[in-house]
Write a protein that holds these residues in place. Structure first.
Motif, short mmCIF file in Angstrom:
data_model
loop_
_atom_site.label_atom_id
_atom_site.label_comp_id
_atom_site.label_asym_id
_atom_site.label_seq_id
_atom_site.Cartn_x
_atom_site.Cartn_y
_atom_site.Cartn_z
N UNK A 271 0.80 7.01 -6.84
CA UNK A 271 -0.13 7.98 -6.82
C UNK A 271 0.47 9.44 -6.57
N UNK A 272 1.41 9.38 -5.50
CA UNK A 272 2.10 10.71 -5.35
C UNK A 272 2.59 11.32 -6.61
N UNK B 33 0.88 -1.22 -0.17
CA UNK B 33 -0.08 -0.14 -0.01
C UNK B 33 0.83 1.32 0.03
N UNK B 34 1.94 1.21 0.80
CA UNK B 34 2.74 2.38 0.64
C UNK B 34 3.61 2.46 -0.65
N UNK B 35 3.82 1.63 -1.29
CA UNK B 35 4.18 1.59 -2.69
C UNK B 35 3.28 2.06 -3.59
N UNK C 6 10.93 -3.52 2.63
CA UNK C 6 9.61 -2.93 2.58
C UNK C 6 9.48 -1.33 3.08
N UNK C 7 10.43 -0.76 3.52
CA UNK C 7 10.13 0.44 4.10
C UNK C 7 10.68 1.51 2.93
N UNK C 8 9.76 1.91 2.28
CA UNK C 8 9.82 2.87 1.16
C UNK C 8 10.02 4.36 1.66
N UNK C 9 11.14 4.58 1.83
CA UNK C 9 11.45 5.79 2.50
C UNK C 9 11.10 7.23 1.75
N UNK C 10 10.89 7.15 0.57
CA UNK C 10 10.78 8.22 -0.24
C UNK C 10 9.07 8.39 -0.13
N UNK D 190 -3.41 4.34 5.62
CA UNK D 190 -1.90 4.20 6.03
C UNK D 190 -1.57 4.82 7.34
N UNK D 191 -2.12 6.00 7.51
CA UNK D 191 -1.74 6.73 8.89
C UNK D 191 -2.52 5.86 10.06
#
Length: 441
Positions: free
Chosen positions: A184-185, A177-179, A261-265, A207-208
């Motif tokens: 979308x961004x 979902x973060x990806x 999994x930690x997509x920092x951007x 996500x929040x």
């Protein structure tokens, strides 16, 4: 009676009024559009050809061939199936397709479409993705399986209208979902619209709720544990149990935050939408940075075990690092300007000197533990090199990746990136080819 040189005051006043009215109307319209337009949210992702300081090594028409083959071989109404295996007459094997669709494959392709500025294709992709991969509350299902007696049943033909197994809501994936938020961004930054704004902010809100109180584990893995130590002073003196000796390397399931999994951007973009998540973004950056294994092997651990508050460096039976997982961490750090220079030096040493990147490396020895090349590792290295502005490394990675493209006119995977095992079986995966698109264009 009017004479030459006189002024027709009523006519001039009328035209002046009309002009003034039009100017006010135009100004009002402009103000209305500005006030009603979706808010501006710039989102820059380094690593694309457009942002590179040097030219690509692969011509656009060659990149197009990869995409066409990808669509022709793996695309269905649901999205890309994960892999295709070419028929092998010598072994008596028919052509086979995977019976699963992986969300990350679809998301990486959607990201590539947005990065290339292909709005029409992106809109079609986004509609398809939202139809099959979003849960009722808007999070992403990581995998969709073909319906049948065996959910992973292989297909001997590519069904364009395959039926899917029902997806359980508890299988939602916040990393996927973060990806999707990243996708979308980027799309919204390129093509601001009310619909994309609602999709991005809606996903950000969910996500929040999921990661707002703390980064939660996304995997349950078996972590090696030590066998219990016997007390030699006990009476009677204990004798080693043969079964216990054999099971000395026992395993226990532990919840783990996978570092890749930690997509920092994407977390940074999420924190910009909700400043309350700034601490989550900082926590994620720290987790990834501190997951570096050693100076001798500047790659990254698999994950962080929340129950033990320590890093899980590997999850295989042998102590080896998965290169694709590790380089995903390095890419995420590079995208926010935090790439460890030792990782870049390690890639330079191994790719420029050996011309090969392998799928796994031994943790203590730092040597490859397999003869299998990592095609995904080559593609990720190319993106990292482009961000770092290192043209020699970029060219080496892309040239080696291109070496794995099929060139035989009789091959069903002509122009695609493929793998071949020791028996000569050829496999084409969606992940390898989509990452190749991201590396080469």
């Amino acid at each position: 009676m009017a004479t030459i040189g006189s002024s027709n005051h009523p006519g001039k006043a009328k035209w002046l009024f009309i002009v003034l009215f039009l100017l006010l109307a135009a100004a009002g319209t402009l103000v209305w559009f500005r006030l009603s337009a979706p808010p501006s949210r710039p989102f820059t992702v380094p690593g694309s050809q457009a942002a590179a300081s040097f030219a690509a090594t692969i011509q656009p028409e060659e990149v197009k061939k990869i995409e066409v083959r990808l669509q022709n071989i793996l695309m269905t109404d649901v999205g890309f199936v994960s892999w295709y295996q070419q028929a092998n007459t010598e072994l008596g094997l028919p052509a086979q397709w995977s019976g699963e669709w992986i969300a990350q494959d679809q998301l990486l392709y959607g990201f590539w479409l947005a990065e290339q500025g292909r709005k029409t294709s992106f809109d079609q992709w986004n509609k398809q993705f939202r139809t099959y991969f979003l849960s009722p509350r808007g999070l992403v299902y990581p995998v969709r399986n073909k319906a049948g007696d065996d959910s992973l049943e292989m297909m001997t033909r590519l069904d364009s209208d395959a039926r899917l197994e029902p997806a359980a809501d508890d299988s939602e994936s916040w990393p996927d979902s973060l990806l999707y938020l990243r996708v979308l961004a980027l799309a919204y930054a390129k093509w601001p619209s009310d619909s994309l704004n609602q999709e991005e902010t809606g996903l950000a809100g969910v996500l929040t709720q999921v990661i707002g109180t703390g980064l939660t584990p996304d995997r349950l893995v078996a972590i090696p544990t030590s066998a219990p130590t016997q007390d030699p002073a006990a009476t009677p003196t204990p004798r080693p149990d043969p079964a216990t000796e054999q099971e000395a390397a026992s395993y226990a399931g532990d919840p783990v935050i996978r570092l890749a999994a930690l997509d920092l951007l994407a977390l940074k973009a999420l924190a910009e939408l909700d400043p309350a998540l700034d601490s989550r973004y900082a926590e994620a950056v720290s987790l990834v940075q501190e997951g570096l294994i050693s100076e001798a092997l500047p790659l990254y651990a698999y994950g962080f075990a929340t129950s033990q508050q320590g890093y899980v460096r590997f999850i295989r039976p042998t102590p080896v690092i998965d290169l694709q997982e590790s380089l995903a961490c390095a890419l995420h750090l590079a995208e926010i300007g935090q790439l460890d220079p030792r990782t870049l030096s390690w890639l330079l040493e191994h790719l420029l000197n050996d011309n090969v990147l392998y799928t796994t490396y031994h943790i203590t020895q730092g040597q490859p533990s397999t003869a299998e090349e990592s095609l995904a590792g080559l593609a990720l290295t190319a993106r990292i090199a482009r961000i770092a502005g290192h043209e020699p490394l970029y060219r080496q990675a892309v040239e080696r990746l291109s070496w794995h493209r099929a060139t035989s006119p009789t091959s069903s995977v002509l122009d695609a990136v493929f793998r071949q095992d020791s028996q000569g079986v050829v496999t084409m995966t969606a992940r390898d080819n989509i990452l190749a698109l991201l590396a080469m264009s």
